[in-house]
Structures are given as C-alpha cells and as structure tokens.
Scaffold this motif. Structure first.
Motif, PDB file in Angstrom:
ATOM      1  N   VAL A   7      36.453  29.423  51.273  1.00 28.31           N
ATOM      2  CA  VAL A   7      37.211  28.837  50.113  1.00 28.31           C
ATOM      3  C   VAL A   7      37.990  30.035  49.448  1.00 28.31           C
ATOM      4  CG1 VAL A   7      37.469  27.374  48.625  1.00 28.31           C
ATOM      5  CG2 VAL A   7      35.532  27.100  51.144  1.00 28.31           C
ATOM      6  N   VAL A   8      39.450  29.146  49.566  1.00 32.85           N
ATOM      7  CA  VAL A   8      40.341  30.447  48.716  1.00 32.85           C
ATOM      8  C   VAL A   8      41.263  29.871  47.614  1.00 32.85           C
ATOM      9  CG1 VAL A   8      40.863  31.768  50.676  1.00 32.85           C
ATOM     10  CG2 VAL A   8      42.354  30.180  50.505  1.00 32.85           C
ATOM     11  N   ALA A   9      40.866  28.469  47.409  1.00 31.08           N
ATOM     12  CA  ALA A   9      41.343  27.966  46.207  1.00 31.08           C
ATOM     13  C   ALA A   9      41.615  26.312  46.134  1.00 31.08           C
ATOM     14  CB  ALA A   9      42.882  27.816  46.569  1.00 31.08           C
ATOM     15  N   ASN A  10      41.644  25.983  45.707  1.00 31.17           N
ATOM     16  CA  ASN A  10      41.335  24.665  44.906  1.00 31.17           C
ATOM     17  C   ASN A  10      42.989  23.769  45.608  1.00 31.17           C
ATOM     18  OD1 ASN A  10      41.513  22.014  43.125  1.00 31.17           O
ATOM     19  ND2 ASN A  10      40.009  21.808  43.555  1.00 31.17           N
ATOM     20  N   ILE A  11      43.109  22.824  45.986  1.00 33.35           N
ATOM     21  CA  ILE A  11      44.477  21.805  45.957  1.00 33.35           C
ATOM     22  C   ILE A  11      45.054  21.790  45.446  1.00 33.35           C
ATOM     23  CG2 ILE A  11      43.091  21.492  47.791  1.00 33.35           C
ATOM     24  CD1 ILE A  11      43.593  18.082  46.747  1.00 33.35           C
ATOM     25  N   ARG A  20      50.570  32.693  46.151  1.00 33.71           N
ATOM     26  CA  ARG A  20      49.475  33.139  45.510  1.00 33.71           C
ATOM     27  C   ARG A  20      49.005  34.022  46.353  1.00 33.71           C
ATOM     28  NH1 ARG A  20      44.544  30.469  42.168  1.00 33.71           N
ATOM     29  NH2 ARG A  20      46.526  29.828  40.689  1.00 33.71           N
ATOM     30  N   GLN A  21      48.450  35.112  46.013  1.00 31.33           N
ATOM     31  CA  GLN A  21      47.794  36.037  46.990  1.00 31.33           C
ATOM     32  C   GLN A  21      46.135  35.421  46.994  1.00 31.33           C
ATOM     33  OE1 GLN A  21      48.754  40.332  47.332  1.00 31.33           O
ATOM     34  NE2 GLN A  21      47.018  40.887  46.794  1.00 31.33           N
ATOM     35  N   VAL A  22      45.328  35.620  47.874  1.00 36.68           N
ATOM     36  CA  VAL A  22      44.016  35.569  47.924  1.00 36.68           C
ATOM     37  C   VAL A  22      43.787  35.897  49.135  1.00 36.68           C
ATOM     38  CG1 VAL A  22      44.720  33.200  47.225  1.00 36.68           C
ATOM     39  CG2 VAL A  22      44.077  33.185  49.458  1.00 36.68           C
ATOM     40  N   SER A  23      42.081  36.261  49.016  1.00 35.80           N
ATOM     41  CA  SER A  23      41.258  37.478  49.839  1.00 35.80           C
ATOM     42  C   SER A  23      39.981  36.542  51.365  1.00 35.80           C
ATOM     43  CB  SER A  23      41.035  38.466  49.012  1.00 35.80           C
ATOM     44  OG  SER A  23      41.928  38.963  48.610  1.00 35.80           O
ATOM     45  N   VAL A  24      39.779  36.471  51.776  1.00 38.34           N
ATOM     46  CA  VAL A  24      39.199  36.301  52.911  1.00 38.34           C
ATOM     47  C   VAL A  24      38.267  37.695  52.770  1.00 38.34           C
ATOM     48  CG1 VAL A  24      38.605  35.227  55.033  1.00 38.34           C
ATOM     49  CG2 VAL A  24      40.357  34.281  54.051  1.00 38.34           C
ATOM     50  N   GLY A  25      37.401  38.058  52.531  1.00 36.30           N
ATOM     51  CA  GLY A  25      36.843  39.676  53.114  1.00 36.30           C
ATOM     52  C   GLY A  25      38.089  40.293  52.059  1.00 36.30           C
ATOM     53  N   GLU A  26      37.562  41.372  53.069  1.00 33.06           N
ATOM     54  CA  GLU A  26      39.434  42.419  53.105  1.00 33.06           C
ATOM     55  C   GLU A  26      40.625  42.185  53.233  1.00 33.06           C
ATOM     56  OE1 GLU A  26      37.880  46.107  54.380  1.00 33.06           O
ATOM     57  OE2 GLU A  26      35.924  45.823  53.244  1.00 33.06           O
ATOM     58  N   GLU A  28      44.040  40.182  53.185  1.00 33.37           N
ATOM     59  CA  GLU A  28      44.258  39.868  51.250  1.00 33.37           C
ATOM     60  C   GLU A  28      45.644  38.646  52.372  1.00 33.37           C
ATOM     61  OE1 GLU A  28      45.834  42.944  49.756  1.00 33.37           O
ATOM     62  OE2 GLU A  28      43.991  43.647  48.381  1.00 33.37           O
ATOM     63  N   ILE A  29      45.965  37.343  51.873  1.00 34.48           N
ATOM     64  CA  ILE A  29      46.861  36.655  52.118  1.00 34.48           C
ATOM     65  C   ILE A  29      47.262  35.990  51.318  1.00 34.48           C
ATOM     66  CG2 ILE A  29      46.634  34.273  52.912  1.00 34.48           C
ATOM     67  CD1 ILE A  29      43.342  35.234  53.908  1.00 34.48           C
ATOM     68  N   LEU A  30      48.852  35.535  51.547  1.00 34.71           N
ATOM     69  CA  LEU A  30      49.416  34.959  50.875  1.00 34.71           C
ATOM     70  C   LEU A  30      49.480  33.679  50.827  1.00 34.71           C
ATOM     71  CD1 LEU A  30      52.418  35.190  48.444  1.00 34.71           C
ATOM     72  CD2 LEU A  30      53.122  35.175  51.002  1.00 34.71           C
ATOM     73  N   HIS A  44      51.422  41.351  52.252  1.00 31.50           N
ATOM     74  CA  HIS A  44      52.339  42.477  52.298  1.00 31.50           C
ATOM     75  C   HIS A  44      53.173  42.591  53.353  1.00 31.50           C
ATOM     76  CE1 HIS A  44      49.409  43.267  49.224  1.00 31.50           C
ATOM     77  NE2 HIS A  44      48.376  43.318  49.970  1.00 31.50           N
ATOM     78  N   CYS A  45      54.492  43.014  52.710  1.00 31.77           N
ATOM     79  CA  CYS A  45      55.851  42.634  53.780  1.00 31.77           C
ATOM     80  C   CYS A  45      55.268  44.010  54.762  1.00 31.77           C
ATOM     81  CB  CYS A  45      56.460  43.511  52.233  1.00 31.77           C
ATOM     82  SG  CYS A  45      58.479  43.644  53.440  1.00 31.77           S
TER      83      CYS A  45
END
Length: 539
Positions: A7-11, A20-26, A28-30, A44-45
């Motif tokens: 779970v990376v965010a609330n709707i 926004r930038q979030v993470s699943v483990g290591e 990193e996700i946009l 990341h670009c």
C-alpha cells in the motif's frame, strides 16, 4: 516473476494532475493520478537519475527537472530526450481507499524500449522489408534515430556509421565530468553492445565517409568500401574550428570534440601547471572549469568582452566570469592569439597586443563548423555549409538531416536557425526517424541546453538570436533566477539557475504556447508551475 505488493497511498492523498514519489521496498516509484485513475512508473529519469517528482506534470506528461527529458506517466514511454530509455511501469489496483502497487521481486527499474515496441532479432524478416536505412554519425541524433526507427515499426536494415572507434557515448560529459575525472570510461556509453544486437542495428566503426552521392543513393568510404541506401540520415555533427596561425602544429595543442580528444588532454595535463583556453564558448568555459579543478592554472583568451554575451547577455555572462575568477581562472578579454611558440611542444601563446602567456597545454575552443564537405546534391547554407531542411527535417529524396548540421525553420518564429545543442540533436534524430519510417511528424522541438561550471548551474530553454529586453525574476548575484528574453513582445527564451522545476514548467508552457504575457512578467513574479490548468506539480 514473483510480485511484491504494498500500500503506497490513500486515494485521497492525490488530486487529479498530482504526483508524488513512493516506495515498494527498495523500489522508488512515481505515483500519479490522471482523470481519477492511478498510475505507477519508475521514479527517476532514465537520463541522469533526477527525481521526477521534482519536475512538472502536464496532463499525462512528466518533464524532468534537470534536463527536460519527458515521459508518459501512464505507460512509462519516453516522449522527449535525452532519456533514451523508457521508465518501468508497475501495476496499480485500488482496494477500498488504498492504492496498491505491485513490482517484480527483482527489477532494474528501467527498460530499453516500451514492451509493445521492443523488437528482437527473431522479429526481423528481410523478406518483409528489404530496405536499408543508413545513419551517418553516432552522436545524440544518430543513437536516438536508431532507437526511434524500431519504435516506429521499421523492420528493415539499419546501419549506423561513425569514424570513431567507439559505440555512441555521452558527449556532454567530455568537457565536464570526464575531463575532471568524475566519470569513468565505463560510464560514457549511451547503450550497451547488447542493445545494438537485440535491435539489429549494425554499427560500422572507423569508417570515414569520402562522398555521399545522392543521385544513385550511394556512400563511398575512404577505405574503398561503398554502401547503398533507401533512406539516409545525415547526423555528422560539427568539426572543431582550427586556428590558422604560426605554431598551430606544435604538440599539446588540442580541440575537444571526441572521446579521443579528452583522453589526449588528460594524458597531456599530467604533471603540468599552465593551461591556456582559446575562446569563451561553452566548450571553452567548461574545459577551463574542468582543468582548473584538475589543479592547473588556467587562462581564457577571448575576443569577447564577457563570456556568453551574445547568447545570455552581459549580466549573466559576468556571473560566469565571476564564478571562474573566484576559482582561480583568469581572463584575457578582447584579445586574440596570433602565434604559438615552442620547440616540439607548445610553450607560449602570443596575443595580438604582444603579451606572451606561458603554456604547457592549449585547448582551442573557437566553435565548430558543420561536417558536410562530403555531400553532393544537397542544398547547403552558403554561410556555414549546414544542410537546409524543411519542417520534417527532409533535405531531399530520402535524405534527412539532424543535429549540429541541420538548418531548419523555427516553428515559433519561422526563422531559419541552426542550434548546436545535444538535446536538439536527440529530438531531431527521433523526429527524422519517424519521417524516414513513413510516419510524418513535423519538428516542433524546443531547444534546451544546460551547463555546470564549478557550482554554477544554468538551464536555457528556447532560442533567441537577439532580444529587445531581458526580464529577470529572482536574484542574479545569488545565482537563483529566471531571465526571460523578449523579442517583438514574445518570450523567445529563458535562462534559469537553481530554479529547475520552473525551467521544466517554462519548457512545457512554451511547447503549449501558454507562456505568460510580457506585461505579466514585467509586473513581477508569476507562478509558472501552476500557470495553466494543464500544468501542475507536487513535490
């Protein structure tokens, strides 16, 4: 492959048009929300790894804050260079009010081409498409064109030709990170050898073109070989201008254009003390900064009164001068070199006022000229020998040009211009490739370049050959500003320092023809990031 979910965010955490930038483990996700739907791609670009969350989201398009590469946040696809690679795309699902993203247990975060357009060797069938497309040059335009041809669905033979002994590499690092020793040779290639093999792109190294014969669509090489083509992209870039003065053939006098040039300079400066840079061009000034950081005493000789006056204006040019001087670089302005002296190696530079400057090495950075002297049957611009192309970058029957050699109509002003910037070459390579592949696209790219000299970083968007007025928001002396270049009541270009997100916003606003009016800019600061409904950002 096993998937990992989190779970990376609330709707309710993101509104439409936010990211926004979030993470699943290591990993990193946009995460972005477009028209009520959530999407997840690499954070990341694919160029230098900039955090895309610090950029600008415009519709489905995210603009990198560092060098303006653009990606589609719904697919990860690269839309504008200099990214070269697309972004990884991850599955998203909604459970209650939770936004859940799944990623492969082992993932690199990047992929070379979008899945729907990732050709492999097995997919190429010469009986389907027996054509040969040739790319002359393995710089930014050439490598982006080769990739774009496959993305556009071209199934025939691709041959890339270079006079150098290396696969395409990042030329922008030569005068900066590589010359300072901060980038190793292994970090220079733009693509691995596997990329060329997997996408059936032949690369002919060490091949010098003697003549392009457009009438019979043939290329002759200096080694006696020849090659015929169905379509040709000329992307040979520029040749460094030389100084035709006495002593120019002495050792330890260099130009800087190629990987080999940088290696020769790095070898020559070992245990040396004094370097003279001839010319205050971007290459000259970046080289001066790099050599100074290598511990040399550097003097820049320039016919100009201040660096970059014609490109950026006197005020910003003086900032560059000040930054260099604070770091030990000295200048001889409004002066020209008239002679090099020494026995076998250069020992001094004689200026037009009689001054004698001691020198262990000399770097000549007085500009480039288009490498086009091998062409026949192609219209060349009389003043510089550049290739005249139309809005599709076409120069004749089956012939296209991109990069430093291309003189093209500016879609914003209708002026005929030639721009010597790495990103423009990459943009034009992509567009030319689509046109070669039979998918007509007009070139409507915006020039963008960047430079880093010591700790002074500058971004430049647009193109202004001259201007009536420069409007500055911010503080020039603090090196935190946006400078707008105005001509005929239109913003033609902007230069920024330490305002990267705003630089990305300007790039997108110019593309959309939604820049603030000159009157608004004169009144003071404008929120460029939130300027239009289509443009939004969340950091």
């Amino acid at each position: 492959m096993k998937q990992v979910e989190a779970v990376v965010a609330n709707i309710n955490d993101l509104n439409n048009g936010e990211m926004r930038q979030v993470s699943v483990g290591e990993i990193e996700i946009l995460l972005s929300r477009i028209d009520g739907k959530f999407y997840a791609v690499g954070a990341h670009c694919a160029h230098y790894g900039a955090p895309l969350a610090d950029g600008v989201l415009s519709g489905e398009r995210v603009i990198c804050p560092w060098h303006n590469a653009c990606f589609d946040v719904t697919t990860g696809d690269q839309l504008e260079p200099p990214g070269l690679d697309s972004l990884a795309r991850y599955e998203v699902r909604i459970e209650g009010e939770n936004v859940i993203v799944s990623v492969p247990e082992q993932t690199t975060g990047l992929r070379s081409l979008p899945p729907q357009a990732s050709p492999t060797m097995a997919q190429f069938n010469p009986n389907v498409d027996g054509r040969t497309f040739v790319i002359l040059g393995a710089g930014a335009a050439g490598i982006h064109a080769a990739e774009a041809l496959r993305v556009a669905g071209y199934q025939g033979r691709i041959v890339m030709i270079t006079k150098e002994d290396k696969l395409p590499y990042d030329r922008t690092k030569l005068s900066k990170a590589y010359l300072t020793g901060k980038a190793s040779p292994d970090e220079m290639p733009l693509k691995s050898p596997d990329f060329f093999q997997e996408n059936a792109i032949e690369v002919l190294l060490n091949h010098q073109v003697e003549q392009v014969q457009t009438t019979n669509k043939a290329i002759a090489f200096t080694n006696g070989d020849s090659l015929t083509y169905d379509a040709l992209l000329i992307a040979t870039g520029g040749k460094p201008r030389q100084l035709d003065i006495p002593g120019a053939d002495l050792q330890n006098i260099f130009t800087l254009r190629s990987f080999a040039d940088s290696d020769r300079i790095l070898t020559a400066i070992k245990q040396k003390e004094k370097a003279i840079v001839i010319g205050s061009s971007f290459i000259g000034m970046e080289t001066a900064a790099s050599l100074s950081q290598q511990g040399l005493q550097v003097t820049v000789v320039s016919p100009d009164s201040v660096p970059f006056k014609k490109t950026l204006g006197e005020e910003i040019g003086k900032i560059f001068q000040q930054v260099h001087e604070e770091n030990g670089v000295s200048f001889k302005f409004e002066r020209k070199a008239v002679e090099f002296t020494g026995s076998d190696k250069v020992e001094a530079v004689i200026l037009d006022n009689g001054d004698r400057l001691q020198a262990d090495v000399v770097i000549v950075g007085v500009g480039v000229q288009p490498a086009t002297d091998f062409l026949e049957g192609v219209e060349l611009y009389p003043k510089d020998g550049s290739v005249v192309v139309d809005e599709y970058l076409c120069a004749g029957d089956g012939i296209y040009a991109a990069g430093d050699i291309a003189r093209y109509p500016d879609w914003r002003t209708s002026e005929s211009i030639r721009v010597e910037h790495w990103r423009v070459a990459a943009q034009q390579g992509r567009i030319a490739a689509h046109n070669m592949a039979g998918k007509p696209v007009k070139f409507r790219g915006l020039p963008f370049f960047w430079t880093m000299q010591f700790k002074f970083s500058l971004r430049y968007i647009g193109h202004a050959q001259s201007w009536d007025e420069m409007i500055v928001h911010g503080d020039l002396q603090k090196q935190q500003f946006v400078a707008f270049y105005i001509k005929n009541n239109q913003v033609l270009a902007a230069a920024t320092s330490h305002r990267d997100t705003e630089a990305a916003a300007i790039s997108e606003l110019m593309r959309l023809n939604q820049m603030p009016t000159v009157e608004e800019l004169r009144r003071g600061a404008v929120d460029l990031i939130q300027r239009q409904p289509e443009v939004s950002s969340k950091r």
